[in-house]
Design a protein around this motif. Structure first.
Motif, PDB file in Angstrom:
ATOM      1  N   ALA A 253       0.845  -1.191   0.000  1.00  0.00           N
ATOM      2  CA  ALA A 253       0.000   0.000   0.000  1.00  0.00           C
ATOM      3  C   ALA A 253       0.885   1.247   0.000  1.00  0.00           C
ATOM      4  N   TYR A 254       0.353   2.345  -0.532  1.00  0.00           N
ATOM      5  CA  TYR A 254       1.106   3.600  -0.506  1.00  0.00           C
ATOM      6  C   TYR A 254       0.161   4.780  -0.349  1.00  0.00           C
ATOM      7  N   TYR A 255       0.725   5.882   0.167  1.00  0.00           N
ATOM      8  CA  TYR A 255      -0.032   7.108   0.427  1.00  0.00           C
ATOM      9  C   TYR A 255       0.824   8.285  -0.016  1.00  0.00           C
ATOM     10  N   VAL A 256       0.407   8.975  -1.066  1.00  0.00           N
ATOM     11  CA  VAL A 256       1.202  10.064  -1.625  1.00  0.00           C
ATOM     12  C   VAL A 256       0.413  11.372  -1.577  1.00  0.00           C
ATOM     13  N   ASN A 257       1.167  12.485  -1.541  1.00  0.00           N
ATOM     14  CA  ASN A 257       0.562  13.800  -1.436  1.00  0.00           C
ATOM     15  C   ASN A 257       1.207  14.760  -2.434  1.00  0.00           C
TER      16      ASN A 257
ATOM     17  N   PHE B 183       6.366  14.725   0.068  1.00  0.00           N
ATOM     18  CA  PHE B 183       7.093  14.135   1.193  1.00  0.00           C
ATOM     19  C   PHE B 183       8.156  13.132   0.740  1.00  0.00           C
ATOM     20  N   ASN B 184       8.412  13.113  -0.575  1.00  0.00           N
ATOM     21  CA  ASN B 184       9.493  12.297  -1.139  1.00  0.00           C
ATOM     22  C   ASN B 184       9.370  10.818  -0.752  1.00  0.00           C
ATOM     23  N   LEU B 185       8.148  10.296  -0.851  1.00  0.00           N
ATOM     24  CA  LEU B 185       7.891   8.906  -0.489  1.00  0.00           C
ATOM     25  C   LEU B 185       8.548   7.950  -1.481  1.00  0.00           C
ATOM     26  N   LYS B 186       9.133   6.884  -0.961  1.00  0.00           N
ATOM     27  CA  LYS B 186       9.688   5.831  -1.808  1.00  0.00           C
ATOM     28  C   LYS B 186       8.654   4.715  -1.915  1.00  0.00           C
ATOM     29  N   TYR B 187       8.145   4.486  -3.123  1.00  0.00           N
ATOM     30  CA  TYR B 187       7.085   3.484  -3.282  1.00  0.00           C
ATOM     31  C   TYR B 187       7.067   2.958  -4.711  1.00  0.00           C
TER      32      TYR B 187
END
Length: 254
Positions: A177-181, A208-212
């Protein structure tokens, strides 16, 4: 029902022929669908709400297998009997003249029924399995602030639950699962000559520079080098998504 409430029910029957890639990768059958939907629409000056429930019953649904062909195109195959059932909700909420919320979500079950798979040289009935690339929960929201006329600031969020890249529920094929903004700014200048207006925009993706990973591929293959046994192996690849990135633009409206 009245000025604010609208209810509906629909039934649709559809059939879809396999495409060129499907025929190049096998001998597929046409997909058949019976679709039942029941919904409610609610609208006032400050609230707009859409609720839709659906039951999609398939025969020979053309589902993604997770595999890619020799030029990188996704491969589909018939899955026999399958279904998709779920609830979709989206809304627009006017909190004030300056603040708006636009949430939406979908909760669903997407299943192959009596799915058959050949493992280690033997045909196995896996029963009910998840359809590839079909998360059970997706949600998003857009929060908009208009501090002054023609200036709009928006914060956008999206959540996608875990999903499988294949149809056999293999752990190696799971996408987490992932949550990006994201954040968007737009400003429109009204002109009197040539253009009706000029709109400037700037978008910051994945703030937020998410790694996914949101996509990938999955495959199985049989090793028959041992004359006494056939062993099925699994393989998977994942596509990492971009970290924080930026996009700007200008639109001219006539």
């Amino acid at each position: 029902l009245n000025q604010n409430n609208n209810f509906y029910f629909s039934y649709a029957k559809a059939q879809r022929e396999p495409n060129r890639n499907d025929y190049e990768n096998g001998n597929p059958r046409p997909e058949k669908l019976d679709d039942f939907e029941l919904g409610w629409r609610y609208a006032t000056e400050n609230v707009k709400l859409n609720v839709n429930s659906y039951l999609m019953m398939y025969k020979d649904q053309l589902v993604l297998t997770g595999e890619l062909n020799d030029v990188g195109a996704p491969i589909r195959a018939n899955s026999g009997d399958s279904f998709r059932v779920g609830l979709e909700v989206d809304a627009t909420l006017k909190l004030s003249d300056k603040f708006f919320l636009q949430p939406n979500f979908t909760v669903s079950q997407n299943k192959n029924q009596d799915f058959v798979f050949q493992r280690d040289g033997e045909l196995q009935n896996l029963g009910s399995t998840n359809i590839a690339f079909s998360p059970n929960f997706i949600a998003a929201n857009r929060f908009t602030f208009i501090p002054v006329k023609n200036l709009e600031l928006s914060f956008l969020s999206k959540f996608v639950s875990e999903q499988f890249m294949g149809n056999i529920d293999a752990e190696s094929s799971k996408l987490d699962a992932y949550y990006v903004n994201d954040f968007n700014v737009s400003y429109e200048i009204e002109t009197k000559k040539i253009f009706k207006s000029i709109r400037f925009s700037a978008l910051v993706n994945n703030i937020f520079n998410l790694k996914y990973e949101s996509n990938g591929y999955f495959y199985t293959f049989d090793d028959d080098s041992d004359p006494n046994a056939i062993t099925t192996f699994e393989g998977a690849g994942f596509y990492p998504q971009a970290g924080i990135n930026f996009l700007s633009g200008v639109s001219f409206l006539f």
